[in-house]
Design a protein around this motif. Structure first.
Motif, PDB file in Angstrom:
ATOM      1  N   VAL A  58      83.508  66.223 -16.445  1.00 19.54           N
ATOM      2  CA  VAL A  58      84.455  65.307 -15.833  1.00 19.54           C
ATOM      3  C   VAL A  58      84.387  64.011 -16.813  1.00 19.54           C
ATOM      4  O   VAL A  58      83.502  63.587 -16.975  1.00 19.54           O
ATOM      5  CB  VAL A  58      84.339  65.012 -14.560  1.00 19.54           C
ATOM      6  CG1 VAL A  58      85.525  63.870 -14.194  1.00 19.54           C
ATOM      7  CG2 VAL A  58      84.514  66.195 -13.580  1.00 19.54           C
ATOM      8  N   THR A  59      85.739  63.576 -17.264  1.00 24.11           N
ATOM      9  CA  THR A  59      85.846  62.410 -18.031  1.00 24.11           C
ATOM     10  C   THR A  59      87.221  61.686 -17.552  1.00 24.11           C
ATOM     11  O   THR A  59      88.196  62.353 -17.269  1.00 24.11           O
ATOM     12  CB  THR A  59      85.918  62.528 -19.494  1.00 24.11           C
ATOM     13  OG1 THR A  59      87.001  63.567 -19.908  1.00 24.11           O
ATOM     14  CG2 THR A  59      84.699  62.903 -20.111  1.00 24.11           C
ATOM     15  N   PRO A  60      87.175  60.166 -17.581  1.00 22.75           N
ATOM     16  CA  PRO A  60      88.380  59.627 -17.154  1.00 22.75           C
ATOM     17  C   PRO A  60      89.439  59.972 -18.098  1.00 22.75           C
ATOM     18  O   PRO A  60      88.843  59.651 -19.451  1.00 22.75           O
ATOM     19  CB  PRO A  60      87.982  58.113 -16.944  1.00 22.75           C
ATOM     20  CG  PRO A  60      86.690  57.984 -17.970  1.00 22.75           C
ATOM     21  CD  PRO A  60      86.122  59.362 -18.031  1.00 22.75           C
ATOM     22  N   THR A  61      90.703  59.878 -17.832  1.00 21.50           N
ATOM     23  CA  THR A  61      91.905  60.123 -18.820  1.00 21.50           C
ATOM     24  C   THR A  61      91.885  58.654 -19.466  1.00 21.50           C
ATOM     25  O   THR A  61      92.241  58.632 -20.725  1.00 21.50           O
ATOM     26  CB  THR A  61      92.935  60.171 -18.070  1.00 21.50           C
ATOM     27  OG1 THR A  61      92.799  61.468 -17.430  1.00 21.50           O
ATOM     28  CG2 THR A  61      94.248  60.351 -19.003  1.00 21.50           C
ATOM     29  N   ARG A  92      89.082  52.767 -19.654  1.00 22.10           N
ATOM     30  CA  ARG A  92      88.662  51.681 -18.766  1.00 22.10           C
ATOM     31  C   ARG A  92      88.120  52.209 -17.373  1.00 22.10           C
ATOM     32  O   ARG A  92      87.593  51.325 -16.353  1.00 22.10           O
ATOM     33  CB  ARG A  92      89.954  50.717 -18.414  1.00 22.10           C
ATOM     34  CG  ARG A  92      91.303  51.650 -17.774  1.00 22.10           C
ATOM     35  CD  ARG A  92      92.459  50.515 -17.592  1.00 22.10           C
ATOM     36  NE  ARG A  92      93.370  51.328 -16.891  1.00 22.10           N
ATOM     37  CZ  ARG A  92      94.263  51.980 -17.217  1.00 22.10           C
ATOM     38  NH1 ARG A  92      94.393  52.223 -18.714  1.00 22.10           N
ATOM     39  NH2 ARG A  92      95.343  52.646 -16.660  1.00 22.10           N
ATOM     40  N   ASP A  93      88.436  53.487 -16.691  1.00 21.16           N
ATOM     41  CA  ASP A  93      88.017  53.763 -15.621  1.00 21.16           C
ATOM     42  C   ASP A  93      86.565  54.583 -15.594  1.00 21.16           C
ATOM     43  O   ASP A  93      86.485  55.081 -14.472  1.00 21.16           O
ATOM     44  CB  ASP A  93      89.355  55.075 -15.080  1.00 21.16           C
ATOM     45  CG  ASP A  93      90.481  54.472 -14.699  1.00 21.16           C
ATOM     46  OD1 ASP A  93      90.565  53.217 -14.355  1.00 21.16           O
ATOM     47  OD2 ASP A  93      91.505  55.176 -14.938  1.00 21.16           O
ATOM     48  N   SER A 102      82.590  56.880 -11.829  1.00 20.34           N
ATOM     49  CA  SER A 102      81.353  57.124 -11.640  1.00 20.34           C
ATOM     50  C   SER A 102      80.923  56.742 -10.130  1.00 20.34           C
ATOM     51  O   SER A 102      80.309  57.640  -9.475  1.00 20.34           O
ATOM     52  CB  SER A 102      80.321  56.343 -12.558  1.00 20.34           C
ATOM     53  OG  SER A 102      78.872  56.849 -12.195  1.00 20.34           O
ATOM     54  N   ASN A 103      81.578  55.485  -9.724  1.00 20.04           N
ATOM     55  CA  ASN A 103      81.342  55.365  -8.380  1.00 20.04           C
ATOM     56  C   ASN A 103      81.938  56.125  -7.288  1.00 20.04           C
ATOM     57  O   ASN A 103      81.675  56.459  -6.212  1.00 20.04           O
ATOM     58  CB  ASN A 103      81.945  53.967  -8.116  1.00 20.04           C
ATOM     59  CG  ASN A 103      81.010  52.758  -8.938  1.00 20.04           C
ATOM     60  OD1 ASN A 103      79.688  52.903  -8.971  1.00 20.04           O
ATOM     61  ND2 ASN A 103      81.391  51.499  -9.304  1.00 20.04           N
ATOM     62  N   ALA A 104      83.325  56.635  -7.778  1.00 22.67           N
ATOM     63  CA  ALA A 104      84.216  57.558  -6.828  1.00 22.67           C
ATOM     64  C   ALA A 104      83.552  58.722  -6.899  1.00 22.67           C
ATOM     65  O   ALA A 104      83.552  59.238  -5.574  1.00 22.67           O
ATOM     66  CB  ALA A 104      85.714  57.454  -7.552  1.00 22.67           C
ATOM     67  N   ALA A 134      93.226  60.849  -7.902  1.00 22.91           N
ATOM     68  CA  ALA A 134      94.301  60.069  -8.145  1.00 22.91           C
ATOM     69  C   ALA A 134      94.839  59.384  -7.193  1.00 22.91           C
ATOM     70  O   ALA A 134      95.388  58.334  -7.316  1.00 22.91           O
ATOM     71  CB  ALA A 134      95.226  61.279  -8.712  1.00 22.91           C
ATOM     72  N   GLU A 135      94.776  59.898  -5.821  1.00 22.29           N
ATOM     73  CA  GLU A 135      95.678  59.455  -4.737  1.00 22.29           C
ATOM     74  C   GLU A 135      94.810  58.260  -4.057  1.00 22.29           C
ATOM     75  O   GLU A 135      95.607  57.040  -3.766  1.00 22.29           O
ATOM     76  CB  GLU A 135      96.214  60.591  -3.670  1.00 22.29           C
ATOM     77  CG  GLU A 135      97.020  61.519  -4.387  1.00 22.29           C
ATOM     78  CD  GLU A 135      97.420  62.618  -3.187  1.00 22.29           C
ATOM     79  OE1 GLU A 135      96.812  62.584  -2.099  1.00 22.29           O
ATOM     80  OE2 GLU A 135      97.890  63.741  -3.592  1.00 22.29           O
ATOM     81  N   ASP A 136      93.534  58.224  -3.702  1.00 18.83           N
ATOM     82  CA  ASP A 136      92.977  57.437  -3.176  1.00 18.83           C
ATOM     83  C   ASP A 136      92.051  56.490  -3.823  1.00 18.83           C
ATOM     84  O   ASP A 136      91.803  55.543  -3.436  1.00 18.83           O
ATOM     85  CB  ASP A 136      92.026  58.186  -2.165  1.00 18.83           C
ATOM     86  CG  ASP A 136      92.719  58.880  -1.111  1.00 18.83           C
ATOM     87  OD1 ASP A 136      93.981  58.457  -0.769  1.00 18.83           O
ATOM     88  OD2 ASP A 136      92.286  59.925  -0.356  1.00 18.83           O
ATOM     89  N   PHE A 137      91.782  56.848  -5.102  1.00 22.91           N
ATOM     90  CA  PHE A 137      91.036  55.879  -5.888  1.00 22.91           C
ATOM     91  C   PHE A 137      91.740  55.407  -7.147  1.00 22.91           C
ATOM     92  O   PHE A 137      91.380  54.747  -7.902  1.00 22.91           O
ATOM     93  CB  PHE A 137      89.655  56.638  -6.486  1.00 22.91           C
ATOM     94  CG  PHE A 137      88.860  56.788  -5.379  1.00 22.91           C
ATOM     95  CD1 PHE A 137      87.942  56.089  -5.027  1.00 22.91           C
ATOM     96  CD2 PHE A 137      88.644  58.178  -4.581  1.00 22.91           C
ATOM     97  CE1 PHE A 137      86.935  56.630  -4.052  1.00 22.91           C
ATOM     98  CE2 PHE A 137      87.848  58.457  -3.630  1.00 22.91           C
ATOM     99  CZ  PHE A 137      86.958  57.533  -3.398  1.00 22.91           C
ATOM    100  N   GLY A 138      93.024  55.949  -7.460  1.00 22.69           N
ATOM    101  CA  GLY A 138      93.780  55.732  -8.561  1.00 22.69           C
ATOM    102  C   GLY A 138      93.224  55.996  -9.864  1.00 22.69           C
ATOM    103  O   GLY A 138      93.387  55.494 -10.953  1.00 22.69           O
ATOM    104  N   ILE A 139      92.383  57.188  -9.871  1.00 21.21           N
ATOM    105  CA  ILE A 139      91.796  57.457 -11.264  1.00 21.21           C
ATOM    106  C   ILE A 139      92.242  58.952 -11.553  1.00 21.21           C
ATOM    107  O   ILE A 139      92.090  59.816 -11.009  1.00 21.21           O
ATOM    108  CB  ILE A 139      90.399  57.608 -10.981  1.00 21.21           C
ATOM    109  CG1 ILE A 139      89.666  56.250 -10.617  1.00 21.21           C
ATOM    110  CG2 ILE A 139      89.567  58.080 -12.310  1.00 21.21           C
ATOM    111  CD1 ILE A 139      88.274  56.349 -10.184  1.00 21.21           C
TER     112      ILE A 139
END
Length: 642
Positions: A359-362, A365-366, A371-373, A413-418
């Motif tokens: 898993v990597t952030p798109t 900046r995220d 990692s925290n999410a 995506a919905e609850d963490f905006g990532i």
């Protein structure tokens, strides 16, 4: 509050049944956990109830254990098709492992695909406990229009969207009803001597007495009763609820099944993170119960609400279900007392996640936020595992399957905006050598100021599989000062971190045999550099080969699918070690095999396909063996070519 879990395969009608039952109340409440577990609160005959509806399919099996730990009984919803009995096998197995009283609800009886006896016979293949019919159908031609209760001997005719109507027992059903009733009474008499004596003496036992025996047998989980209905049309609901009300055990029996100690005050079944609210934990009170803002698990509980997540409650009584809001220290799958927590019994634990993704952030900046999410999701989701890829350093997310992975992606995506990107996990290949090589390397560098000088003679030799790395020295005469020898060892370790094919090198012995030094220019750094270069060059001359990891697979699957799995293992270049019947699960096999780790993801997909989503595998590393065929590219090489 009485609580029951509703289980069953996908498309069996579980949610339809729960929603129809909850509509018996004018003001039902509902709370969803990650779109997978749905808790319905409702009132029936003036008593509070909660139905825990767990989604069907292998991806949701991780939540069945905690759901049953919260519950007094389980209802397994069964499709009206003998061939679909195998789809219920995982749920019947979990019910028996938990020892929870269980009811079967054979659904969609308005359109069955087989005889009731054949359906029950198919289910019986996966139960060590005897399944006994509590109703027989009333037929008009090819249609089932009602059912007869085998204890009260009352006949009921189904009515669309309404409670069934009491009718006289049709003559066409009398013989079948008497045969089934006799079979039921004889089965119950195995657990009650008084009933056995009455049957021997040809006495007609009182209905109330038979109901009491049936309840006692169910509460001790000695039999599994089967009921009929069609949830979509509202048929059979009242009979199902009356059975739950009169025969399901009280909450203290459920608490004993969960191995809750005397000090236990609550069980945490599920948890979720809701946007703008935070962490919410589903609790059921034990013992003295829980009060808001009191200590639980060593920290203070926040506010508590009913299942609507709005109505504040000051305390959670024993047996009652509620929500703890913003109590971040409370995690699912645990029993809590005031000061500490303990895990649920083994039967409530889920299978190890088999679907792995890198898993990597798109958006870069995220990175920290991701990692925290992921850490927060791993806390609340028993079906998740979180680790780190040794090669790339990116997080590896283990889920129960592709659908579970999609739900996690949507929640991020919905609850963490990532937004995230997923990729396959690199196989942990290794390298080793096949022959012994001796090699000299001289490191010399002169610039302004102090120079660098180190001369080493090393030999590298192969070791047996699993030996790892061994360093030795046979230096004589002080040609390499003693204080510099550890630096040569560190240099060798540096070289073995990445072999000629780009993978770590294992099962090698490096021996420092000779060398030279300079009284001024020699240093630890110089000898470390010389040791690294000497080993690196020697590896290319020692016939390096790539090793692939081999996994031992213990596959659990219904017996009827064993034949389909043999060619699957062969297609994955695996080796079948054998299979045997599972002594603890009726109708199940344990299939043992060895296969390359590169086939791990494909194995899980193949098992899901071959077993219709009922099987799973436990994988453990077994050994490394030489890879035949072209060597795979390392992650570094792939990035260079991209």
């Amino acid at each position: 509050m009485r609580v029951f879990t509703v289980l069953g395969p996908t498309q069996s009608g579980k949610s339809t049944l729960v929603e129809a039952i909850s509509r018996l109340d004018d003001r039902p409440t509902k709370f969803d956990v990650s779109g997978t577990v749905h808790l319905h609160g409702f009132s029936y005959l003036g008593e509070p109830w909660c139905a825990v509806d767990v989604d069907g399919g292998g991806d949701a099996l991780a939540y069945v254990g905690p759901a049953m730990a919260l519950s007094d009984a389980a209802v397994v919803v069964v499709p009206p098709d003998p061939d679909a009995a195998v789809l219920c096998a995982p749920y019947l197995r979990l019910v028996e492992e938990a020892g929870i009283p269980c009811f079967l609800f054979i659904n969609r009886m308005d359109n069955p695909n087989g005889r009731i006896r054949d359906i029950v016979s198919g289910l019986q293949s996966y139960c060590t406990h005897h399944i006994t019919l509590r109703q027989v159908p009333i037929r008009e031609g090819d249609q089932i229009v009602g059912a007869v209760d085998l204890i009260s001997e009352r006949a009921w005719k189904y009515q669309e969207g309404q409670p069934s109507a009491l009718i006289e027992l049709p003559q066409s059903t009398e013989d079948r009803e008497q045969e089934a009733r006799t079979e039921l009474l004889e089965t119950l008499s195995d657990f009650d001597d008084a009933l056995l004596e009455q049957l021997i003496e040809d006495k007609h036992p009182a209905n109330d007495e038979v109901f009491d025996i049936a309840a006692k047998v169910l509460q001790n989980h000695q039999l599994i009763p089967a009921y009929l209905g069609a949830a979509m049309h509202g048929n059979g609901l009242t009979r199902m609820m009356k059975a739950l009300r009169h025969e399901a055990p009280e909450f203290d029996i459920a608490a004993n099944r969960d191995e809750a100690g005397e000090k236990a005050r609550a069980i945490a079944g599920f948890a979720d993170v809701k946007k703008h609210i935070g962490k919410i934990t589903v609790l059921r009170g034990l013992g003295e119960g829980v009060k808001a803002h009191e200590a639980l698990g060593g920290e203070t509980v926040g506010s508590m609400t009913a299942l609507d997540a709005k109505t504040q409650i000051g305390a959670l009584e024993a047996g009652q279900i509620g929500l703890a809001v913003k109590s971040d220290h409370l995690n699912p799958g645990l029993l809590y007392d005031s000061a500490s927590s303990s895990p649920l019994p083994e039967w409530a634990q889920c299978h190890a996640p088999g679907h792995r993704q890198l898993v990597t952030p798109t958006h870069e900046r995220d990175d920290v936020r991701l990692s925290n999410a992921l850490s927060r999701l791993a806390e609340i989701d028993p079906g998740l595992s979180l680790s780190q890829d040794a090669t790339s350093g990116h997080p590896v997310l283990g889920t129960q399957g592709p659908q579970h992975m999609r739900r996690v992606t949507e929640k991020l995506a919905e609850d963490f905006g990532i937004e995230i990107t997923t990729d396959q996990v690199e196989t942990a290949y290794r390298e080793t050598i096949q022959k012994t090589v001796e090699h000299r390397y001289r490191h010399r560098k002169q610039s302004g100021g102090a120079g660098q000088f180190a001369d080493v003679v090393i030999s590298i030799a192969p070791l047996p599989r699993g030996s790892g790395f061994v360093f030795g020295e046979v230096v004589k005469g002080g040609t390499v000062p003693r204080n510099h020898i550890p630096s040569v060892e560190h240099g060798a370790e540096d070289a073995l971190a990445e072999g000629p094919q780009g993978h770590p090198v294992v099962d090698v012995k490096v021996t420092l045999k000779d060398g030279k030094h300079h009284s001024v220019d020699s240093s630890d750094f110089a000898f470390r550099t010389a040791g690294k270069a000497a080993v690196r060059e020697a590896l290319t001359m020692a016939k390096p080969v790539v090793l692939q990891p081999i996994l031992r697979a213990e596959i659990h699957l219904p017996s009827q699918f064993v034949g389909d799995l043999v060619p699957t293992i062969s297609a994955l270049h695996g080796q079948v070690l054998g299979f045997e019947g599972n002594p603890n699960a009726s109708g199940w096999e344990i299939f043992n095999a060895l296969l390359p780790a590169v086939a791990q993801d494909e194995l899980h997909r193949s098992i899901a396909s071959a077993t219709r989503g009922t099987g799973w595998a436990q994988l453990d590393f077994d050994h490394y063996e030489e890879l035949r065929g072209p060597a795979p590219k390392s992650a570094k090489d792939k990035m260079a070519n991209a």
